[in-house]
Design a protein around this motif. Structure first.
Motif, PDB file in Angstrom:
ATOM      1  N   ASP A 220       0.827  -1.225   0.000  1.00  0.00           N
ATOM      2  CA  ASP A 220       0.000   0.000   0.000  1.00  0.00           C
ATOM      3  C   ASP A 220       0.855   1.266   0.000  1.00  0.00           C
ATOM      4  OD1 ASP A 220      -2.578  -1.370   0.152  1.00  0.00           O
ATOM      5  OD2 ASP A 220      -1.991  -1.879   2.200  1.00  0.00           O
ATOM      6  N   PHE A 221       1.978   1.204  -0.709  1.00  0.00           N
ATOM      7  CA  PHE A 221       2.898   2.346  -0.728  1.00  0.00           C
ATOM      8  C   PHE A 221       2.729   3.089  -2.046  1.00  0.00           C
ATOM      9  CE2 PHE A 221       6.784   4.730  -1.098  1.00  0.00           C
ATOM     10  CZ  PHE A 221       7.115   5.063   0.214  1.00  0.00           C
ATOM     11  N   LEU A 222       2.099   4.246  -1.979  1.00  0.00           N
ATOM     12  CA  LEU A 222       1.892   5.099  -3.155  1.00  0.00           C
ATOM     13  C   LEU A 222       2.918   6.226  -3.105  1.00  0.00           C
ATOM     14  CD1 LEU A 222      -2.012   5.239  -3.143  1.00  0.00           C
ATOM     15  CD2 LEU A 222      -0.550   3.933  -4.679  1.00  0.00           C
ATOM     16  N   VAL A 223       3.926   6.126  -3.951  1.00  0.00           N
ATOM     17  CA  VAL A 223       5.033   7.070  -3.880  1.00  0.00           C
ATOM     18  C   VAL A 223       4.588   8.451  -4.362  1.00  0.00           C
ATOM     19  CG1 VAL A 223       5.937   6.530  -6.174  1.00  0.00           C
ATOM     20  CG2 VAL A 223       7.484   7.409  -4.405  1.00  0.00           C
ATOM     21  N   GLU A 224       4.965   9.471  -3.604  1.00  0.00           N
ATOM     22  CA  GLU A 224       4.681  10.854  -3.995  1.00  0.00           C
ATOM     23  C   GLU A 224       5.907  11.485  -4.640  1.00  0.00           C
ATOM     24  OE1 GLU A 224       4.790  15.073  -3.846  1.00  0.00           O
ATOM     25  OE2 GLU A 224       5.838  13.913  -2.312  1.00  0.00           O
ATOM     26  N   ARG A 225       7.094  11.117  -4.122  1.00  0.00           N
ATOM     27  CA  ARG A 225       8.329  11.659  -4.674  1.00  0.00           C
ATOM     28  C   ARG A 225       9.501  10.812  -4.202  1.00  0.00           C
ATOM     29  NH1 ARG A 225       7.363  14.496  -0.034  1.00  0.00           N
ATOM     30  NH2 ARG A 225       9.170  14.990   1.290  1.00  0.00           N
ATOM     31  N   ILE A 226      10.630  11.016  -4.833  1.00  0.00           N
ATOM     32  CA  ILE A 226      11.884  10.419  -4.389  1.00  0.00           C
ATOM     33  C   ILE A 226      12.817  11.551  -3.994  1.00  0.00           C
ATOM     34  CG2 ILE A 226      13.902   9.060  -5.082  1.00  0.00           C
ATOM     35  CD1 ILE A 226      12.100   7.564  -7.025  1.00  0.00           C
ATOM     36  N   ASP A 227      13.406  11.432  -2.823  1.00  0.00           N
ATOM     37  CA  ASP A 227      14.402  12.403  -2.369  1.00  0.00           C
ATOM     38  C   ASP A 227      15.777  11.838  -2.701  1.00  0.00           C
ATOM     39  OD1 ASP A 227      16.235  13.960  -0.970  1.00  0.00           O
ATOM     40  OD2 ASP A 227      14.801  14.405   0.632  1.00  0.00           O
ATOM     41  N   PRO A 228      16.400  12.263  -3.809  1.00  0.00           N
ATOM     42  CA  PRO A 228      17.672  11.665  -4.220  1.00  0.00           C
ATOM     43  C   PRO A 228      18.833  12.002  -3.300  1.00  0.00           C
ATOM     44  CG  PRO A 228      17.105  13.496  -5.663  1.00  0.00           C
ATOM     45  CD  PRO A 228      15.931  13.282  -4.761  1.00  0.00           C
ATOM     46  N   GLU A 229      18.760  13.153  -2.622  1.00  0.00           N
ATOM     47  CA  GLU A 229      19.859  13.531  -1.730  1.00  0.00           C
ATOM     48  C   GLU A 229      19.902  12.645  -0.489  1.00  0.00           C
ATOM     49  OE1 GLU A 229      19.685  17.655  -0.854  1.00  0.00           O
ATOM     50  OE2 GLU A 229      20.007  18.286  -2.941  1.00  0.00           O
ATOM     51  N   ARG A 230      18.718  12.384   0.073  1.00  0.00           N
ATOM     52  CA  ARG A 230      18.655  11.526   1.260  1.00  0.00           C
ATOM     53  C   ARG A 230      18.507  10.055   0.892  1.00  0.00           C
ATOM     54  NH1 ARG A 230      14.520  12.091   5.120  1.00  0.00           N
ATOM     55  NH2 ARG A 230      13.051  12.787   3.522  1.00  0.00           N
ATOM     56  N   LYS A 231      18.276   9.774  -0.403  1.00  0.00           N
ATOM     57  CA  LYS A 231      18.013   8.405  -0.887  1.00  0.00           C
ATOM     58  C   LYS A 231      16.843   7.784  -0.127  1.00  0.00           C
ATOM     59  CE  LYS A 231      22.641   7.332  -2.617  1.00  0.00           C
ATOM     60  NZ  LYS A 231      23.766   6.375  -2.594  1.00  0.00           N
ATOM     61  N   VAL A 232      15.693   8.413  -0.327  1.00  0.00           N
ATOM     62  CA  VAL A 232      14.481   8.000   0.381  1.00  0.00           C
ATOM     63  C   VAL A 232      13.289   8.048  -0.571  1.00  0.00           C
ATOM     64  CG1 VAL A 232      12.838   8.685   2.183  1.00  0.00           C
ATOM     65  CG2 VAL A 232      15.278   8.702   2.669  1.00  0.00           C
ATOM     66  N   TYR A 236       2.566   9.290  -0.307  1.00  0.00           N
ATOM     67  CA  TYR A 236       1.581  10.344  -0.096  1.00  0.00           C
ATOM     68  C   TYR A 236       1.140  10.425   1.368  1.00  0.00           C
ATOM     69  CZ  TYR A 236       1.056  11.357  -5.064  1.00  0.00           C
ATOM     70  OH  TYR A 236       1.281  11.749  -6.359  1.00  0.00           O
ATOM     71  N   ASP A 237       1.233   9.293   2.092  1.00  0.00           N
ATOM     72  CA  ASP A 237       0.874   9.343   3.517  1.00  0.00           C
ATOM     73  C   ASP A 237       2.107   9.577   4.398  1.00  0.00           C
ATOM     74  OD1 ASP A 237       2.141   6.919   3.370  1.00  0.00           O
ATOM     75  OD2 ASP A 237       0.417   5.705   3.929  1.00  0.00           O
ATOM     76  N   GLU A 238       3.189  10.069   3.761  1.00  0.00           N
ATOM     77  CA  GLU A 238       4.412  10.530   4.428  1.00  0.00           C
ATOM     78  C   GLU A 238       5.244   9.411   5.041  1.00  0.00           C
ATOM     79  OE1 GLU A 238       3.341  13.665   7.119  1.00  0.00           O
ATOM     80  OE2 GLU A 238       2.800  15.034   5.506  1.00  0.00           O
ATOM     81  N   ARG A 239       4.990   8.165   4.642  1.00  0.00           N
ATOM     82  CA  ARG A 239       5.926   7.106   5.007  1.00  0.00           C
ATOM     83  C   ARG A 239       7.208   7.276   4.204  1.00  0.00           C
ATOM     84  NH1 ARG A 239       3.273   1.554   3.931  1.00  0.00           N
ATOM     85  NH2 ARG A 239       1.886   2.751   2.571  1.00  0.00           N
ATOM     86  N   GLU A 240       8.312   6.840   4.762  1.00  0.00           N
ATOM     87  CA  GLU A 240       9.594   6.947   4.087  1.00  0.00           C
ATOM     88  C   GLU A 240      10.291   5.587   4.076  1.00  0.00           C
ATOM     89  OE1 GLU A 240      12.018  10.027   5.728  1.00  0.00           O
ATOM     90  OE2 GLU A 240      10.755  11.639   4.905  1.00  0.00           O
ATOM     91  N   ILE A 241      10.902   5.266   2.936  1.00  0.00           N
ATOM     92  CA  ILE A 241      11.669   4.030   2.808  1.00  0.00           C
ATOM     93  C   ILE A 241      13.053   4.395   2.280  1.00  0.00           C
ATOM     94  CG2 ILE A 241      11.866   1.800   1.645  1.00  0.00           C
ATOM     95  CD1 ILE A 241       8.833   1.678   1.561  1.00  0.00           C
ATOM     96  N   PRO A 242      14.078   4.262   3.092  1.00  0.00           N
ATOM     97  CA  PRO A 242      15.435   4.581   2.633  1.00  0.00           C
ATOM     98  C   PRO A 242      15.991   3.464   1.754  1.00  0.00           C
ATOM     99  CG  PRO A 242      15.487   3.849   4.908  1.00  0.00           C
ATOM    100  CD  PRO A 242      14.035   3.908   4.523  1.00  0.00           C
ATOM    101  N   PHE A 243      16.950   3.808   0.905  1.00  0.00           N
ATOM    102  CA  PHE A 243      17.585   2.825   0.040  1.00  0.00           C
ATOM    103  C   PHE A 243      19.048   3.199  -0.177  1.00  0.00           C
ATOM    104  CE2 PHE A 243      15.817   6.109  -2.765  1.00  0.00           C
ATOM    105  CZ  PHE A 243      16.888   6.424  -3.589  1.00  0.00           C
ATOM    106  N   ASP A 244      19.831   2.179  -0.476  1.00  0.00           N
ATOM    107  CA  ASP A 244      21.190   2.401  -0.983  1.00  0.00           C
ATOM    108  C   ASP A 244      21.222   2.171  -2.487  1.00  0.00           C
ATOM    109  OD1 ASP A 244      22.703   2.880   1.555  1.00  0.00           O
ATOM    110  OD2 ASP A 244      21.925   0.889   2.012  1.00  0.00           O
TER     111      ASP A 244
END
Length: 414
Positions: A220-232, A236-244
């Protein structure tokens, strides 16, 4: 002389052109296929490219090579269609008149539709594998990835070959294990769906396979944006998933000229009758393969089965008789699961993937929703079938309508 114009020389467009060239008298019909280049890409092979399992010459061949004599190939991009005047306008200034039009321009990943995806990390820590360039670049990234969090992510449905992200995840897990690096890699599968797949039985089975491999599932993860600087990834519900390392499946959309022509929905897919693939707005226009809005998988098997139905219906339609064939949404897909095994799913509009055997009960040789080596070899063998039988429009001993033969519901007797 009647004029049939087919836009797109991919799987569906090439099959349709070849099948109709056999059926429509050459003295009465001119068949023109339009595509922007002469490179036909074997898209199922892109899944294996990041793991060094396919050579480039196995995946890219000349479009002209697979079109029957008597079919004209026009290499140009489409600007728009004027359906009232029955004209296709090309970007080079040409105008192609038609009596009947088939739109087979497929669907494409659009990383530009997600804020931050095409930022500074594109093809550095953010990759796709649904394009040849993306899959090739990802091969190098996997080779140099020594540890951290690998996130496999789907922006939204529908996507081309909806099981491919799961396949990539399973193959990556097996590859890192074989490389001796599995303990250094955390793998997370991120989907907008409520489970691993769209249908309950298959979703439970595939979700269990993720769990068995210690792959985290984020639903149920609907992405709103990708933060390339933080790699996250940010939803839309403000959950964050970090990645390498992020392997993403961007939003898929139909061709832009469909929108410019006023023929598409919000994703540029052509609304059609789901049984005949005839445009709901213009009866002399059909949309096949991934270019339409059929409520089923955008997969090569759907192109195959639906083109069989379309060919019969088109020949009846141009003769002025009722279209008698009905496409039932039949799809089947091999799902690579790593370690030389895979499973198979077979379903349609009304029936979800079920366990059993395919295509023959008890004999198979392929197992439905069951991991076997035969399923893996079946997927690999499909490349030969694709180039030599499917694209040329030759007969294959698989019915276009789904059959319940060999299938059973869990908990019930065969």
């Amino acid at each position: 002389m009647k004029r049939l114009v087919i836009l797109g020389a991919g799987t569906a467009g090439t099959m349709a052109a070849n099948k109709l060239r056999r059926r429509l008298p050459m003295r009465d019909w001119q068949i023109t296929v339009v595509d922007r280049d002469n490179v036909h890409l074997y898209q199922p092979g892109l899944l294996f490219l990041p793991f060094g399992q396919h050579r480039p010459e196995h995946l890219r061949k000349s479009r002209r090579r697979f079109l029957r004599p008597g079919i004209r190939l026009e290499l140009a991009a489409v600007d728009r269609i004027d359906p009232a005047d029955k004209v296709v306008r090309l970007t080079d200034g040409q105008a192609l008149g038609y009596d009947y039009l088939v739109i087979a321009t497929g669907t494409s990943p659009r990383p530009d539709q997600t804020p931050g995806m095409l930022g500074t990390e594109w093809r550095r820590s953010i990759f796709d594998f649904y394009t040849y360039d993306g899959a090739s670049a990802l091969a190098g990234a996997l080779e140099s990835f020594r540890g951290g969090r690998l996130v496999v992510h789907i922006v939204d449905q529908p996507i081309k070959c909806p099981v491919a992200p799961l396949e990539f995840t399973f193959l990556a897990e097996a590859w890192f294990r074989q490389q001796g690096r599995r303990d250094q890699v955390e793998i997370v599968y991120v989907t907008p769906l409520s489970g691993a797949f769209t249908k309950p039985i298959a979703s439970e089975r595939l979700g269990g396979m993720l769990e068995d491999r210690k792959i985290a599932l984020e639903t149920d993860f609907l992405v709103e944006r990708i933060d390339p600087e933080r790699k996250v990834l940010v939803s839309y519900d403000e959950r964050e998933i970090p990645f390498d390392l992020l392997v993403t499946v961007p939003l898929n959309m139909g061709a832009d000229f469909v929108a410019r022509s006023g023929l598409g929905d919000e994703l540029n897919y052509v609304p059609v009758d789901r049984r005949t693939m005839q445009s709901r707005a213009y009866p002399d226009i059909f949309a096949i393969g991934d270019a339409n809005d059929l409520p089923t998988s955008k997969a090569g098997s759907v192109a195959h089965f639906s083109v069989e139905v379309f060919t019969e219906n088109f020949c009846e339609y141009v003769e002025g008789t009722a279209m008698t064939e009905q496409f039932d949404g039949h799809a089947n897909c091999f799902v690579e699961s790593g370690d030389g095994r895979g499973l198979l799913i077979d379903f349609n509009y009304d029936t979800e993937p079920l366990p059993g055997e395919y295509p023959l009960p008890r004999l198979g040789p392929f197992g439905l929703l069951r991991e076997t080596a035969r399923n893996h070899w079946g997927k690999l063998a499909f490349r030969w079938i694709y180039w030599h039988l499917l694209l040329p429009g030759r007969w294959l001993p698989l019915p276009s309508q789904m059959s319940m033969t060999g299938k059973h519901r869990p908990g019930k007797e065969n």
